[in-house]
Write a protein that holds these residues in place. Structure first.
Motif, PDB file in Angstrom:
ATOM      1  N   ALA A 288      35.336  28.409  42.590  1.00 40.11           N
ATOM      2  CA  ALA A 288      35.699  27.000  42.801  1.00 40.11           C
ATOM      3  C   ALA A 288      37.209  26.809  42.812  1.00 40.11           C
ATOM      4  CB  ALA A 288      35.055  26.142  41.709  1.00 40.11           C
ATOM      5  N   SER A 289      37.922  27.560  41.972  1.00 42.96           N
ATOM      6  CA  SER A 289      39.377  27.377  41.870  1.00 42.96           C
ATOM      7  C   SER A 289      40.141  28.143  42.947  1.00 42.96           C
ATOM      8  CB  SER A 289      39.863  27.845  40.496  1.00 42.96           C
ATOM      9  OG  SER A 289      39.772  29.264  40.410  1.00 42.96           O
ATOM     10  N   GLY A 290      39.458  29.030  43.653  1.00 43.88           N
ATOM     11  CA  GLY A 290      40.125  29.845  44.665  1.00 43.88           C
ATOM     12  C   GLY A 290      40.675  31.148  44.114  1.00 43.88           C
ATOM     13  N   ALA A 291      40.538  31.364  42.784  1.00 41.93           N
ATOM     14  CA  ALA A 291      41.097  32.583  42.175  1.00 41.93           C
ATOM     15  C   ALA A 291      40.371  33.845  42.644  1.00 41.93           C
ATOM     16  CB  ALA A 291      41.032  32.482  40.650  1.00 41.93           C
ATOM     17  N   ALA A 292      39.132  33.655  43.148  1.00 39.17           N
ATOM     18  CA  ALA A 292      38.354  34.832  43.576  1.00 39.17           C
ATOM     19  C   ALA A 292      38.426  35.056  45.082  1.00 39.17           C
ATOM     20  CB  ALA A 292      36.886  34.650  43.138  1.00 39.17           C
ATOM     21  N   LEU A 293      39.401  34.392  45.749  1.00 40.66           N
ATOM     22  CA  LEU A 293      39.459  34.453  47.221  1.00 40.66           C
ATOM     23  C   LEU A 293      39.483  35.896  47.751  1.00 40.66           C
ATOM     24  CD1 LEU A 293      39.419  32.242  49.296  1.00 40.66           C
ATOM     25  CD2 LEU A 293      41.916  32.381  49.446  1.00 40.66           C
ATOM     26  N   ALA A 294      40.245  36.749  47.069  1.00 41.62           N
ATOM     27  CA  ALA A 294      40.404  38.123  47.572  1.00 41.62           C
ATOM     28  C   ALA A 294      39.095  38.913  47.552  1.00 41.62           C
ATOM     29  CB  ALA A 294      41.463  38.847  46.740  1.00 41.62           C
ATOM     30  N   VAL A 295      38.162  38.502  46.687  1.00 44.83           N
ATOM     31  CA  VAL A 295      36.894  39.266  46.608  1.00 44.83           C
ATOM     32  C   VAL A 295      35.712  38.420  47.073  1.00 44.83           C
ATOM     33  CG1 VAL A 295      37.623  40.842  44.755  1.00 44.83           C
ATOM     34  CG2 VAL A 295      36.596  38.634  44.166  1.00 44.83           C
ATOM     35  N   LEU A 296      36.008  37.254  47.687  1.00 43.90           N
ATOM     36  CA  LEU A 296      34.934  36.304  47.999  1.00 43.90           C
ATOM     37  C   LEU A 296      33.850  36.909  48.892  1.00 43.90           C
ATOM     38  CD1 LEU A 296      34.054  33.474  47.317  1.00 43.90           C
ATOM     39  CD2 LEU A 296      35.302  32.629  49.317  1.00 43.90           C
ATOM     40  N   GLY A 297      34.280  37.755  49.843  1.00 47.11           N
ATOM     41  CA  GLY A 297      33.295  38.387  50.736  1.00 47.11           C
ATOM     42  C   GLY A 297      32.290  39.208  49.933  1.00 47.11           C
ATOM     43  N   ARG A 298      32.781  39.905  48.923  1.00 46.08           N
ATOM     44  CA  ARG A 298      31.871  40.704  48.096  1.00 46.08           C
ATOM     45  C   ARG A 298      31.021  39.790  47.208  1.00 46.08           C
ATOM     46  NH1 ARG A 298      34.877  45.296  45.126  1.00 46.08           N
ATOM     47  NH2 ARG A 298      32.766  46.062  44.931  1.00 46.08           N
ATOM     48  N   CYS A 299      31.619  38.730  46.686  1.00 48.42           N
ATOM     49  CA  CYS A 299      30.852  37.776  45.867  1.00 48.42           C
ATOM     50  C   CYS A 299      29.674  37.226  46.676  1.00 48.42           C
ATOM     51  CB  CYS A 299      31.716  36.605  45.415  1.00 48.42           C
ATOM     52  SG  CYS A 299      33.129  37.060  44.408  1.00 48.42           S
ATOM     53  N   GLU A 300      29.914  36.988  47.979  1.00 49.67           N
ATOM     54  CA  GLU A 300      28.865  36.400  48.824  1.00 49.67           C
ATOM     55  C   GLU A 300      27.831  37.436  49.260  1.00 49.67           C
ATOM     56  OE1 GLU A 300      31.564  32.819  50.766  1.00 49.67           O
ATOM     57  OE2 GLU A 300      31.286  34.678  51.884  1.00 49.67           O
ATOM     58  N   GLY A 301      28.258  38.717  49.322  1.00 50.40           N
ATOM     59  CA  GLY A 301      27.377  39.709  49.934  1.00 50.40           C
ATOM     60  C   GLY A 301      26.652  40.630  48.982  1.00 50.40           C
ATOM     61  N   GLU A 302      27.083  40.697  47.739  1.00 52.91           N
ATOM     62  CA  GLU A 302      26.585  41.788  46.896  1.00 52.91           C
ATOM     63  C   GLU A 302      26.559  41.335  45.433  1.00 52.91           C
ATOM     64  OE1 GLU A 302      28.699  45.961  45.662  1.00 52.91           O
ATOM     65  OE2 GLU A 302      29.277  45.041  47.559  1.00 52.91           O
ATOM     66  N   ASP A 303      25.414  41.508  44.781  1.00 52.37           N
ATOM     67  CA  ASP A 303      25.324  41.174  43.356  1.00 52.37           C
ATOM     68  C   ASP A 303      26.041  42.281  42.580  1.00 52.37           C
ATOM     69  OD1 ASP A 303      24.651  39.513  41.322  1.00 52.37           O
ATOM     70  OD2 ASP A 303      22.526  40.033  41.262  1.00 52.37           O
ATOM     71  N   PRO A 304      27.090  41.961  41.830  1.00 53.06           N
ATOM     72  CA  PRO A 304      27.854  43.033  41.178  1.00 53.06           C
ATOM     73  C   PRO A 304      27.059  43.729  40.087  1.00 53.06           C
ATOM     74  CG  PRO A 304      28.659  40.876  40.502  1.00 53.06           C
ATOM     75  CD  PRO A 304      27.639  40.625  41.552  1.00 53.06           C
ATOM     76  N   VAL A 305      27.353  45.009  39.899  1.00 56.91           N
ATOM     77  CA  VAL A 305      26.688  45.758  38.820  1.00 56.91           C
ATOM     78  C   VAL A 305      27.587  45.717  37.587  1.00 56.91           C
ATOM     79  CG1 VAL A 305      25.414  47.287  40.362  1.00 56.91           C
ATOM     80  CG2 VAL A 305      27.697  47.943  39.589  1.00 56.91           C
ATOM     81  N   LEU A 306      26.967  46.038  36.459  1.00 55.40           N
ATOM     82  CA  LEU A 306      27.661  45.920  35.181  1.00 55.40           C
ATOM     83  C   LEU A 306      28.830  46.894  35.079  1.00 55.40           C
ATOM     84  CD1 LEU A 306      27.435  44.293  32.595  1.00 55.40           C
ATOM     85  CD2 LEU A 306      25.820  45.975  31.721  1.00 55.40           C
ATOM     86  N   GLY A 307      28.695  48.059  35.655  1.00 54.95           N
ATOM     87  CA  GLY A 307      29.760  49.055  35.530  1.00 54.95           C
ATOM     88  C   GLY A 307      29.642  49.809  34.215  1.00 54.95           C
ATOM     89  N   SER A 308      30.490  50.816  34.076  1.00 50.25           N
ATOM     90  CA  SER A 308      30.382  51.651  32.887  1.00 50.25           C
ATOM     91  C   SER A 308      31.449  51.258  31.871  1.00 50.25           C
ATOM     92  CB  SER A 308      30.540  53.119  33.283  1.00 50.25           C
ATOM     93  OG  SER A 308      31.766  53.271  33.948  1.00 50.25           O
ATOM     94  N   GLY A 309      31.418  51.898  30.727  1.00 52.09           N
ATOM     95  CA  GLY A 309      32.401  51.603  29.686  1.00 52.09           C
ATOM     96  C   GLY A 309      31.767  50.815  28.568  1.00 52.09           C
ATOM     97  N   ALA A 310      32.404  50.893  27.391  1.00 57.08           N
ATOM     98  CA  ALA A 310      31.848  50.231  26.209  1.00 57.08           C
ATOM     99  C   ALA A 310      31.835  48.717  26.377  1.00 57.08           C
ATOM    100  CB  ALA A 310      32.665  50.618  24.980  1.00 57.08           C
ATOM    101  N   HIS A 311      32.859  48.191  27.091  1.00 54.75           N
ATOM    102  CA  HIS A 311      32.914  46.745  27.351  1.00 54.75           C
ATOM    103  C   HIS A 311      32.889  46.572  28.872  1.00 54.75           C
ATOM    104  CE1 HIS A 311      35.352  42.729  26.913  1.00 54.75           C
ATOM    105  NE2 HIS A 311      34.162  42.556  27.481  1.00 54.75           N
ATOM    106  N   ALA A 312      31.777  46.093  29.386  1.00 55.35           N
ATOM    107  CA  ALA A 312      31.605  46.052  30.844  1.00 55.35           C
ATOM    108  C   ALA A 312      31.165  44.665  31.282  1.00 55.35           C
ATOM    109  CB  ALA A 312      30.562  47.090  31.259  1.00 55.35           C
TER     110      ALA A 312
END
Ligand code: SF4
Length: 324
Positions: A288-312
């Motif tokens: 909504a704020s436009g802060a995610a503009l650079a990754v918006l295509g991925r936000c629209e196309g792909e449900d992100p995975v949790l990723g690895s690491g103790a804090h993910a």
């Protein structure tokens, strides 16, 4: 000790729709560890807990205990349920009003055919749940006890089977504020003294902060962030977690300074209408704020995975910032 891998639970709905209540969850509760499972009502936490207990059948993925997949035979489930015990939210509903405390606690022993030393086992469980001297409570009925004492009886009914893990569904939500701390202290003591692990389901991040070692934040059937409780609540990464923490009455204490409260847009969507792409996108403040503009295509196309690491965190923007 207790783990879920790619766990899915789907329900058919009238009109041919399918609700994806649990939608690909990976989660672990290790020995002697308290894990809080937090999120809004309707996010799938209780269905996930019921499936971990073998009370709901998974439609995909796997639950394992001690490294072995959960068997489906009634004998295997019975043995498993001795190890992983459920503590319900409302002790009044969990206890039969016509059963004495002794009968309530002894019931599990009888179901599992453990006949030796019954009075001693019941007394020990009551004492470990903080009802002392235990014999004083043997012949009491639930209506003669306070809310906190009733919840201790429910916990004693779980402890009598000497489980490895408790699954506690909002264990203090129905109790007065004055006794909540006592029950949380009891769970902590059981962890420290007896190495008892617990999965505590809660919508209350303050409660999670008080007792959990790790926390998993669930949104619309998925874990969107998990990690050590101090890290997740003081340095939340996923926009959803940041929004939840920002509206806590004492958020400044968590976040090391006042945060602008984030009011999420709209309601939690229906589990039969999970948005495409990132499931949080329609409510995401970064979009909504436009802060995610650079990754918006991925936000629209792909449900992100949790990723690895103790804090993910399952967020394209978080992944991009961490990679930078
Ligand atoms: Fe928001 Fe995109 Fe992150 Fe989803 S992936 S939470 S839409 S920034």
């Amino acid at each position: 000790m207790l783990s879920a891998r790619g766990l899915r639970v789907e329900f058919g709905l009238p009109g041919g729709r399918t609700a994806r209540a649990v939608d690909g969850v990976d989660l672990e509760v290790r020995p002697g560890e308290i894990v809080a499972l937090a999120g809004e009502s309707g996010c799938g936490k209780t269905t996930l807990a019921r499936t971990l207990l073998g009370l709901e059948r998974a439609t995909g993925g796997e639950v394992a205990f001690g490294g072995r997949p959960l068997g489906r035979s009634s004998k295997a489930l019975k043995a498993y349920r001795r190890q992983v015990q459920l503590v319900l939210q409302d002790p009044s509903g969990a206890l039969n009003p016509r059963h004495t405390v002794y009968e309530a606690v002894a019931e599990g022993l009888r179901i599992h055919g453990i006949g030796d030393d019954e009075p001693a086992r019941v007394a020990d469980a009551l004492a470990r749940a903080g009802l002392r001297p235990p014999e004083r409570f043997f012949l009491a009925y639930p209506h003669e006890l306070s809310g906190g004492q009733r919840q201790r009886v429910v916990i004693a009914g779980a402890l009598v089977l000497e489980p490895s893990i408790l699954v506690a569904d909002e264990p203090v939500a129905s109790l007065d504020a004055s006794v909540r701390g006592e029950i949380l202290s009891l769970l902590l003591r059981l962890k420290e003294d007896a190495g008892l692990g617990a999965l505590v389901i809660t919508h209350d991040l303050g409660l999670a902060w008080s007792i959990a070692d790790r926390i998993a934040i669930m949104y619309l059937g998925r874990i969107v962030e998990q990690g050590p409780v101090e890290q997740v609540l003081t340095e939340p990464r996923h926009p959803y977690t940041r929004a939840l923490v920002s509206v806590l009455p004492n958020s400044a204490a968590f976040l090391d300074g006042a945060a602008e409260p984030v009011v999420l847009a709209g309601e939690l969507p229906d589990a039969s209408r999970i948005p495409g792409g990132c499931r949080f996108r329609p409510r995401c403040q970064e979009v909504a704020s436009g802060a995610a503009l650079a990754v918006l295509g991925r936000c629209e196309g792909e449900d992100p995975v949790l990723g690895s690491g103790a804090h993910a965190a399952a967020c394209h923007l978080v992944h991009a910032r961490m990679a930078a």
